[in-house]
Scaffold this motif. Sequence first.
Motif, PDB file in Angstrom:
ATOM      1  N   VAL A 261       2.734  -8.683  13.296  1.00  0.00           N
ATOM      2  CA  VAL A 261       3.163  -7.688  12.656  1.00  0.00           C
ATOM      3  C   VAL A 261       4.516  -7.950  12.060  1.00  0.00           C
ATOM      4  CG1 VAL A 261       3.561  -5.020  11.986  1.00  0.00           C
ATOM      5  CG2 VAL A 261       1.722  -5.903  13.514  1.00  0.00           C
ATOM      6  N   VAL A 262       4.633  -8.481  10.759  1.00  0.00           N
ATOM      7  CA  VAL A 262       6.214  -8.953  10.464  1.00  0.00           C
ATOM      8  C   VAL A 262       6.841  -7.739   9.655  1.00  0.00           C
ATOM      9  CG1 VAL A 262       7.190 -10.649   9.093  1.00  0.00           C
ATOM     10  CG2 VAL A 262       4.986 -10.959   9.929  1.00  0.00           C
ATOM     11  N   GLN A 263       8.236  -7.648  10.397  1.00  0.00           N
ATOM     12  CA  GLN A 263       8.978  -6.559   9.545  1.00  0.00           C
ATOM     13  C   GLN A 263       9.726  -6.983   8.468  1.00  0.00           C
ATOM     14  OE1 GLN A 263       8.593  -3.290  10.607  1.00  0.00           O
ATOM     15  NE2 GLN A 263       7.007  -3.785  12.188  1.00  0.00           N
ATOM     16  N   VAL A 264       9.411  -6.524   7.383  1.00  0.00           N
ATOM     17  CA  VAL A 264      10.117  -6.957   6.199  1.00  0.00           C
ATOM     18  C   VAL A 264      10.629  -5.865   5.447  1.00  0.00           C
ATOM     19  CG1 VAL A 264       9.880  -8.553   4.164  1.00  0.00           C
ATOM     20  CG2 VAL A 264       8.602  -8.991   6.150  1.00  0.00           C
ATOM     21  N   ALA A 265      12.065  -6.279   4.789  1.00  0.00           N
ATOM     22  CA  ALA A 265      12.753  -5.091   4.080  1.00  0.00           C
ATOM     23  C   ALA A 265      11.900  -5.030   2.868  1.00  0.00           C
ATOM     24  CB  ALA A 265      14.126  -5.718   3.721  1.00  0.00           C
TER      25      ALA A 265
END
Length: 452
Positions: A261-265
């Motif tokens: 799960v990649v946290q991206v702005a």
Amino acid sequence: MKTGLKLALITLPIALVGAAILAYVVANRAPPERIDLAERASAVRVTTAKVREITPTVIGFGVVTPARTFQAITQVGGTVDYVNPALQDGQILPKGAVLWRLSPTDFNLAIAQANANIRSAEARLAELSVSEENQRAALEIEQEALSVKASDLARAEALFKAGTMTQTARDAVRAAHLAQRQKVQGIESTLALFPTQRAVQTEQIALYEANLDTAELNLQRSNMTLPFTARVASHSIEVGQFLNVGQSAATLDGVDLAEVVVQVAMDRFRRLVQSHGDAPRTLPMDPSQLTDVLRTLKLQAQVRLSLGDEVVTWPATVARLSDGIDLKTGTVGVVVQVDNPYGRTEAGNRPPLAKGMFVDVALRSTPVSGIVLPRSALHNGRVFVADQDNRLSTLAASPHLLQDNIALFTEGVPEGSRIVLSTPIPMIDGALLDPHPDPAVIDQLLAEDAAQ
């Protein structure tokens, strides 16, 4: 000598001589040097605007988790008779492996009891058939006897009317006839109950057969098998241990697919999606619809793990969005998947992509062409340009893409124009510039972008 005489003979002549000398010096002095005013050029760095191609990229971070997890929960209770020796934390077990087996004694007894009940009910059903045949035979006999009694009653009535039989004798014959009718009615009532009794026994057999199926299913459930190849995360089971129904005895993680799960702005992710040529102009707000858009765009992803001086990579696919926005960071979770994370290992220098690894993920869209400039060349929506006379001019330009230190323009900046990289002083249109070309700056930016 008097004071007036001294003034006239000494001081006044000296003053006159001094004045004459001063007049002579002023009259014969060279005129002051004249300095002509000239415009001063401001030294600046410039680069020639060229069309380049870059790949829109967003870097995010996340933790590796298995896409599937098997929680081994017992469906039936019993005593553990066998435990797989490979059921140890960290071990990988193949699909179909037996994790443990419960003692079959109780389940075999339940099967035997269900079979006995079925046989008993079938025997009772057969008994009902025999009883029905006997009752029908008895009914024929009693109906013949009833016919005889009816004839006797008719003769008694005739004799009674003729006065040759007493009333007592007639009543005795009539009572015998009624008793025979009662016997016939009793047999008919018994025969009428046989269909109901047969239906009850049939349903009872069905119930016992269901109990047999349940007992056989429980016997199958006493063997816990693995539905897919997985790695043991935890276990708490031993031979001789009694397991209750619903008790969790082991947890195993699938090894065929891993997720991050990649946290991206949110704004950077939005720009990444909209940079794709086939992306809709307005992104849907519904998460399920946005996930469908992501699958249509087929964004590329790459999972990277830093091992000191070396970076190990795995190709990945963008699967979906997570269930919401992170309240602490305000980022959106993008779920990427890696196929066969344990099957891409290399001896000595490539570990498996295991659960709990902290990795960074590069999300990429399709390449975009345009004028590539350093982001520092953009000043509040303006770009400074050195014209052919080395004069400063200003262009209003809005970047199509901002990525780290790069600004890409698809319109507003003509190809071949000389872009001012350093800040000119003064920043006035028409100011004279002393341009110094910096041809390597764009190549350096592109190299840094590719290195990411």
